[in-house]
Motif scaffolding. Structure first.
Motif, PDB file in Angstrom:
ATOM      1  N   VAL A  21       0.961  -1.363   0.040  1.00 53.73           N
ATOM      2  CA  VAL A  21      -0.122   0.037  -0.081  1.00 53.73           C
ATOM      3  C   VAL A  21       0.872   1.267  -0.190  1.00 53.73           C
ATOM      4  O   VAL A  21       0.719   2.147  -0.669  1.00 53.73           O
ATOM      5  N   PRO A  22       1.988   1.324   0.838  1.00 56.24           N
ATOM      6  CA  PRO A  22       2.631   2.634   0.832  1.00 56.24           C
ATOM      7  C   PRO A  22       3.385   2.791  -0.531  1.00 56.24           C
ATOM      8  O   PRO A  22       3.463   4.144  -0.989  1.00 56.24           O
ATOM      9  N   THR A 125       8.169  18.339  -1.715  1.00 55.60           N
ATOM     10  CA  THR A 125       6.601  18.442  -1.346  1.00 55.60           C
ATOM     11  C   THR A 125       6.266  17.430  -0.425  1.00 55.60           C
ATOM     12  O   THR A 125       4.866  17.526  -0.110  1.00 55.60           O
ATOM     13  N   GLY A 126       7.118  16.525  -0.155  1.00 57.00           N
ATOM     14  CA  GLY A 126       6.561  15.579   0.959  1.00 57.00           C
ATOM     15  C   GLY A 126       6.085  14.147   0.157  1.00 57.00           C
ATOM     16  O   GLY A 126       6.660  13.961  -1.142  1.00 57.00           O
ATOM     17  N   CYS A 127       5.115  13.612   0.564  1.00 56.75           N
ATOM     18  CA  CYS A 127       4.880  12.159   0.004  1.00 56.75           C
ATOM     19  C   CYS A 127       3.769  12.112  -1.079  1.00 56.75           C
ATOM     20  O   CYS A 127       3.255  11.146  -1.479  1.00 56.75           O
ATOM     21  N   PRO A 151      -1.385  13.342   0.962  1.00 55.98           N
ATOM     22  CA  PRO A 151      -0.269  12.362   0.887  1.00 55.98           C
ATOM     23  C   PRO A 151      -0.854  10.987   1.551  1.00 55.98           C
ATOM     24  O   PRO A 151      -1.776  11.047   2.671  1.00 55.98           O
ATOM     25  N   PRO A 152      -0.242  10.023   1.188  1.00 47.19           N
ATOM     26  CA  PRO A 152      -0.729   8.513   1.863  1.00 47.19           C
ATOM     27  C   PRO A 152      -0.339   8.639   3.380  1.00 47.19           C
ATOM     28  O   PRO A 152       0.377   9.397   3.649  1.00 47.19           O
ATOM     29  N   GLN A 153      -0.783   7.875   4.182  1.00 43.77           N
ATOM     30  CA  GLN A 153      -0.478   7.825   5.598  1.00 43.77           C
ATOM     31  C   GLN A 153       1.132   7.275   5.769  1.00 43.77           C
ATOM     32  O   GLN A 153       1.467   7.841   6.714  1.00 43.77           O
ATOM     33  N   GLU A 154       1.229   6.405   5.100  1.00 47.94           N
ATOM     34  CA  GLU A 154       2.894   6.080   5.222  1.00 47.94           C
ATOM     35  C   GLU A 154       3.433   6.325   3.888  1.00 47.94           C
ATOM     36  O   GLU A 154       2.876   6.284   2.928  1.00 47.94           O
ATOM     37  N   CYS A 155       4.719   6.725   4.003  1.00 48.99           N
ATOM     38  CA  CYS A 155       5.369   6.928   2.717  1.00 48.99           C
ATOM     39  C   CYS A 155       6.726   6.547   2.928  1.00 48.99           C
ATOM     40  O   CYS A 155       7.527   6.602   3.728  1.00 48.99           O
ATOM     41  N   LEU A 156       7.279   6.035   1.498  1.00 50.09           N
ATOM     42  CA  LEU A 156       8.627   5.595   1.490  1.00 50.09           C
ATOM     43  C   LEU A 156       9.500   6.564   0.984  1.00 50.09           C
ATOM     44  O   LEU A 156      10.892   6.423   1.097  1.00 50.09           O
ATOM     45  N   VAL A 157       9.203   7.457   0.145  1.00 53.47           N
ATOM     46  CA  VAL A 157       9.886   8.420  -0.577  1.00 53.47           C
ATOM     47  C   VAL A 157       9.328   9.716  -0.908  1.00 53.47           C
ATOM     48  O   VAL A 157       7.998   9.746  -1.028  1.00 53.47           O
TER      49      VAL A 157
END
Length: 179
Positions: A21-22, A125-127, A151-157
Motif C-alpha cells: 500500500v505505501p 513536497t513530501g509524500c 499524501p498517503p498515511q505512510e510514505c517511503l519516498v
C-alpha cells in the motif's frame, strides 16, 4: 504434507498488504491524471505545463517547465535575469534528467529577457507529487504555491517539484525575498 494454520498465514498476508500500500501511494499514478513514466521522462516523474494566474495589467505568469518526481536537484530558487544564468540553472538538471536541462534551456532561448525573467524553484513536497504550481508575488516576497493531493498515511519516498516560471520583468522586485 504441508499444513499452515490461519494464525501463521494471517500475519504474512497483512505484512504483504501493508508493504504494498505505501509503495503504491508514493509511486503510483500522480495527481495530474497522466501516466508516471511518459516517454523521455525520468521514471516516476510527472511533467506538465500549468499557468499561474495573476492580477494586474501585465501578461500572466507562465510555467515553462514543471516536474514532480522523487529525484531532482537540491532545494533552491533563483531569479534568472539572462540566458547565461538560465543555462547555468538548467545545468543543475543535467546529471539526473538531461531532458529537463534541454527543456529549461529551450525556455530560456524563447524568453525575451528585456521584458521577462525566469524564476526557477525546486522544493521538497513530501509524500505526494505536486500537480500544479504558482508563483506568488507580494511586495518583495516571492512564494511557491504548490497544489498536490493528500499524501498517503505512510510514505517511503518524498517527492520534489521543479518549476520554472516566465514572469513579466516588472512583477519581480529588485531584491526579492524568497518565502
Amino acid at each position: 504434507m504441508l499444513t499452515t494454520t490461519v494464525r501463521r498465514a494471517v500475519p504474512a498476508v497483512v505484512l504483504a498488504a501493508s508493504l504494498a500500500v505505501p509503495a503504491a501511494g508514493c509511486g503510483g499514478k500522480s495527481g495530474a491524471g497522466g501516466p508516471d513514466d511518459a516517454p523521455g521522462q525520468a521514471p516516476g516523474s510527472v511533467t506538465a505545463s500549468r499557468s499561474a494566474g495573476q492580477t494586474g495589467g501585465t501578461a500572466p505568469d507562465r510555467v515553462v517547465y514543471f516536474s514532480a518526481a522523487p529525484k531532482g536537484p537540491p532545494d533552491g530558487h533563483q531569479v534568472l535575469h539572462d540566458r547565461a544564468e538560465a543555462d547555468r540553472y538548467a545545468a543543475a538538471f543535467s546529471a539526473g534528467d538531461p531532458q529537463a536541462q534541454a527543456r529549461i534551456a529551450a525556455a530560456a532561448r524563447s524568453t525575451d529577457f528585456t521584458r521577462q525573467l525566469l524564476v526557477g524553484w525546486t522544493a521538497t513536497t513530501g509524500c505526494s507529487a505536486a500537480t500544479a504550481a504558482a508563483l506568488g508575488v507580494s511586495g518583495d516576497r516571492l512564494d511557491l504555491r504548490v497544489s498536490q493531493p493528500e499524501p498517503p498515511q505512510e510514505c517511503l519516498v518524498a517527492f520534489r517539484v521543479s518549476v520554472v516560471f516566465q514572469v513579466a520583468k516588472e512583477r519581480i522586485p529588485a531584491r526579492p525575498v524568497f518565502g
